[in-house]
Design an enzyme around this catalytic site. Structure first.
Site, short mmCIF file in Angstrom:
data_model
loop_
_atom_site.label_atom_id
_atom_site.label_comp_id
_atom_site.label_asym_id
_atom_site.label_seq_id
_atom_site.Cartn_x
_atom_site.Cartn_y
_atom_site.Cartn_z
N CYS A 1 13.18 190.68 -99.62
CA CYS A 1 14.34 189.79 -99.65
C CYS A 1 14.35 188.82 -98.48
O CYS A 1 14.77 187.66 -98.62
CB CYS A 1 15.64 190.59 -99.69
N HIS B 1 19.49 194.21 -96.34
CA HIS B 1 19.39 193.24 -97.44
C HIS B 1 19.61 191.86 -96.83
O HIS B 1 20.19 191.73 -95.75
CB HIS B 1 20.42 193.54 -98.53
N ASP C 1 22.06 185.50 -103.94
CA ASP C 1 21.41 186.80 -103.85
C ASP C 1 20.49 186.94 -105.05
O ASP C 1 20.95 187.05 -106.19
CB ASP C 1 22.46 187.92 -103.84
#
Length: 205
Positions: free
Chosen positions: A28, A81, A97
């Protein structure tokens, strides 16, 4: 863009559609770096309006709901994250996201309510913190040799992205400085969930 209520109707996304974004599962931090790079190169919005947001805590155990990795009502417990925050001049902020089942992009308030819920119902050891870094600083300073994604035998836990590792003139690996929620370390500012919501939620736009 994907539907997200009337406030999002006139917003033009800063990114390509989700399925056209550079994406590698479990990377990520690099996905968001590439998204920052896209925004910089396409010049639709000032890069200064965009931020990389690292989410973690001291124990590296954070629940996030509405993730593709956990369909249904339960959260995923990540060690960290990363999402992108666009502080839009239009009066509504948006979260990007690439791992959520929520709209992409998603209104800030909707994302916070659905993906983070409330700290009131979460054991203190799971409460999330947020390191917010300007996109230009993230592009300039982030480096990862992807060593955190190898097991003790040197095998990849997940296939690495197809492009070369991201590095700077000063570093080949400083990911932990971004994941750390120690405000004395790294770049950007560190917030609790309450502080993050008050700083960037619609009531303060």
């Amino acid at each position: 863009m994907e539907g997200n209520g009337p406030a999002a109707v006139h917003y033009q996304p800063a990114s390509p559609p989700r399925d056209a974004c550079v994406y590698s599962s479990c990377y990520c931090e690099e996905n968001i770096w590439k998204l920052c790079e896209y925004i910089k190169n396409h010049d639709q919005y000032p890069l200064e309006e965009c931020y990389a947001v690292f989410i973690s805590n001291e124990r590296k155990m954070i629940p996030i709901w509405k993730q593709q990795a956990r369909p249904g009502d339960g959260p995923v417990i990540w060690d960290y994250h990363v999402v992108l925050l666009h502080v839009s001049s239009g009066g509504q902020n948006f979260i990007y996201d690439l791992d959520t089942v929520l709209p992409f992009p998603c209104l800030f308030d909707t994302y916070v309510e659905d993906a983070f819920k409330s700290d009131d119902d979460i054991h203190p050891q799971f409460r999330r913190k947020f390191r917010v870094i300007r996109a230009d600083s993230y592009l300039k300073n982030f480096a990862s040799d992807r060593s955190h994604m190898k097991d003790s035998s040197g095998n990849w836990r997940e296939p690495p992205p197809p492009y070369p590792c991201i590095e700077t003139g000063d570093s080949k690996m400083n990911l932990n400085d971004f994941i750390s929620m120690d405000p004395k370390v790294g770049w950007g500012a560190v917030y609790t969930l309450s502080e993050f919501t008050h700083r960037f939620g619609s009531k303060n736009c």
